[in-house]
Enzyme design. Structure first.
Site, PDB file in Angstrom:
ATOM      1  N   LYS A 157       0.862  -1.194   0.000  1.00  0.00           N
ATOM      2  CA  LYS A 157       0.000   0.000   0.000  1.00  0.00           C
ATOM      3  C   LYS A 157       0.890   1.233   0.000  1.00  0.00           C
ATOM      4  O   LYS A 157       1.108   1.864   1.051  1.00  0.00           O
ATOM      5  CB  LYS A 157      -0.887  -0.013   1.245  1.00  0.00           C
ATOM      6  CG  LYS A 157      -2.305  -0.481   0.965  1.00  0.00           C
ATOM      7  CD  LYS A 157      -3.115  -0.568   2.222  1.00  0.00           C
ATOM      8  CE  LYS A 157      -4.177   0.503   2.335  1.00  0.00           C
ATOM      9  NZ  LYS A 157      -5.246   0.435   1.377  1.00  0.00           N
TER      10      LYS A 157
HETATM   11  C1  LIG Z   1      -5.819  -1.091  -4.082  1.00  0.00           C
HETATM   12  C2  LIG Z   1      -6.463  -1.840  -2.965  1.00  0.00           C
HETATM   13  N1  LIG Z   1      -6.854  -3.103  -3.168  1.00  0.00           N
HETATM   14  C3  LIG Z   1      -7.432  -3.834  -2.202  1.00  0.00           C
HETATM   15  C4  LIG Z   1      -7.660  -3.300  -0.943  1.00  0.00           C
HETATM   16  C5  LIG Z   1      -8.258  -4.157   0.130  1.00  0.00           C
HETATM   17  O1  LIG Z   1      -7.282  -4.483   1.085  1.00  0.00           O
HETATM   18  P1  LIG Z   1      -7.658  -4.799   2.583  1.00  0.00           P
HETATM   19  O2  LIG Z   1      -8.621  -5.907   2.545  1.00  0.00           O
HETATM   20  O3  LIG Z   1      -6.373  -5.207   3.212  1.00  0.00           O
HETATM   21  O4  LIG Z   1      -8.217  -3.573   3.149  1.00  0.00           O
HETATM   22  C6  LIG Z   1      -7.280  -1.991  -0.694  1.00  0.00           C
HETATM   23  C7  LIG Z   1      -7.450  -1.354   0.610  1.00  0.00           C
HETATM   24  O5  LIG Z   1      -8.041  -1.087   1.379  1.00  0.00           O
HETATM   25  C8  LIG Z   1      -6.670  -1.239  -1.720  1.00  0.00           C
HETATM   26  O6  LIG Z   1      -6.296   0.021  -1.512  1.00  0.00           O
END
Ligand SMILES: Cc1ncc(COP(=O)(O)O)c(C=O)c1O
Length: 325
Positions: A157
């Site tokens: 991220k």
């Molecule tokens: C690009 C992206 N994909 C997927 C997710 C989902 O990830 P998570 O389940 O860890 O929140 C996120 C975030 O929240 C994201 O920013």
């Protein structure tokens, strides 16, 4: 959105107004930071706030930091403790969202990742829905492609890569859609602008593998377990062609923000019946029970904020990670 009252900043909890950076801050200029998004859910019966999988979120946070060559002086357990202390200071008794951020704090000119000093902050605020219509999202295939592992690592991220997500989201919403589905450079479905993607076809759930330039989502990981172990649906991780969307029975986004949101139309074409389907409906019900700590078998994913006495089970994944270990 009201501002938080406090922040974890420079290693302690301070009034939010003291958590400030200068305009020359490296991460602000060059996107050299990484972040997390963690939800905590209020359980009224138990009068308790449960943070969902904080160690797993902070492990990914530390991995994102490693991708940026950052050595952070915290373990996943340290960061969980900091978050719990912050939530206790805020005294939240409602659903909320926490935002940890690690960023190069140097106020200097020069694009690089080396010889820089990282800082960590965490803030938390009350939070409801991220998408209005979780029961029926109308998505569009974005004309923007998902960042590639050889451009900006998609599995972490990393703040700079969210410009890619922002392009996709804004164009989708300006065109009248709720969300974007972003293809990767191979033309396969990667994910939404800030959420992972699943489709359901003939009783099997399919989601892109982590090697298809998706974020390694904690919700995605949880959903794979919930679908396969509790709802009895086989889950296959493989690349998805865009035309498979048209022929899917059901589809959904998942992520900390979006939670579980049914995708019921893509570019004006209905998915299945064009309405919330039985698998996504069952998954949503299960997910909201799980995150509020109402499913004993998944209770270890939920960390209570106010009942100090409940320790997180010691697991390998809770060890200090990252080069600062
Ligand atoms: C690009 C992206 N994909 C997927 C997710 C989902 O990830 P998570 O389940 O860890 O929140 C996120 C975030 O929240 C994201 O920013």
């Amino acid at each position: 959105m009201p501002l938080p009252r406090h922040a974890f900043f420079h290693g302690s909890i301070v009034p939010y107004s003291e958590a400030r950076v200068g305009v020359l801050t490296h991460a602000l200029n060059y996107g050299t930071g990484c972040f997390g998004g963690i939800r905590a859910y209020w359980n009224d019966e138990e009068q308790e706030l449960f943070v969902f999988r904080p160690h797993d979120h902070f492990r990914r946070f530390l991995e994102s930091a490693r991708l940026l060559d950052m050595t952070l002086p915290y373990s996943a357990t340290d960061l969980t403790d900091a978050l719990l202390a912050l939530l206790r200071t805020e005294l939240f008794r409602e659903d909320c969202y926490a935002r940890p951020l690690a960023f190069y704090a140097d106020e200097s000119i020069g694009v690089r990742l080396h010889n820089l000093t990282p800082e960590v902050s965490i803030v938390a605020m009350p939070y409801g829905r991220y998408v209005e219509n979780e029961e029926g999202v109308h998505a569009t295939i974005s004309s923007w492609r998902r960042v590639d592992d050889n451009m900006i690592p998609a599995r972490g991220k990393i703040t700079g890569s969210y410009v890619n997500s922002a392009f996709a989201k804004t164009d989708a919403q300006r065109a009248g859609f709720d969300e974007a589905i972003v293809l990767n450079s191979d033309g396969h479905v990667a994910e939404g602008s800030a959420e992972n993607f699943f489709l359901v076809k003939n009783g099997t759930a399919v989601t892109p593998p982590v090697t298809d330039n998706v974020l390694e989502g904690i919700t995605r990981r949880s959903v794979i377990e919930l679908l396969s172990k509790t709802l009895g649906l086989p889950v296959v991780e493989r690349s998805i062609d865009r035309t498979e969307l048209t022929l899917a029975d059901e589809a959904f986004f998942c992520g900390t923000g979006v939670q579980i949101a049914a995708v019921t139309r893509v570019d004006h074409r209905p998915i299945g019946t064009g309405r919330l389907g039985p698998t996504v409906a069952a998954l949503r019900e299960l997910y909201f029970d799980v995150v509020r700590g109402r499913r004993p078998e998944f209770r270890y994913w939920c960390h209570p904020v106010y009942a100090d006495a409940t320790p997180i089970p010691a697991r390998d994944e809770n060890r200090r990670s990252g080069p600062g270990a």
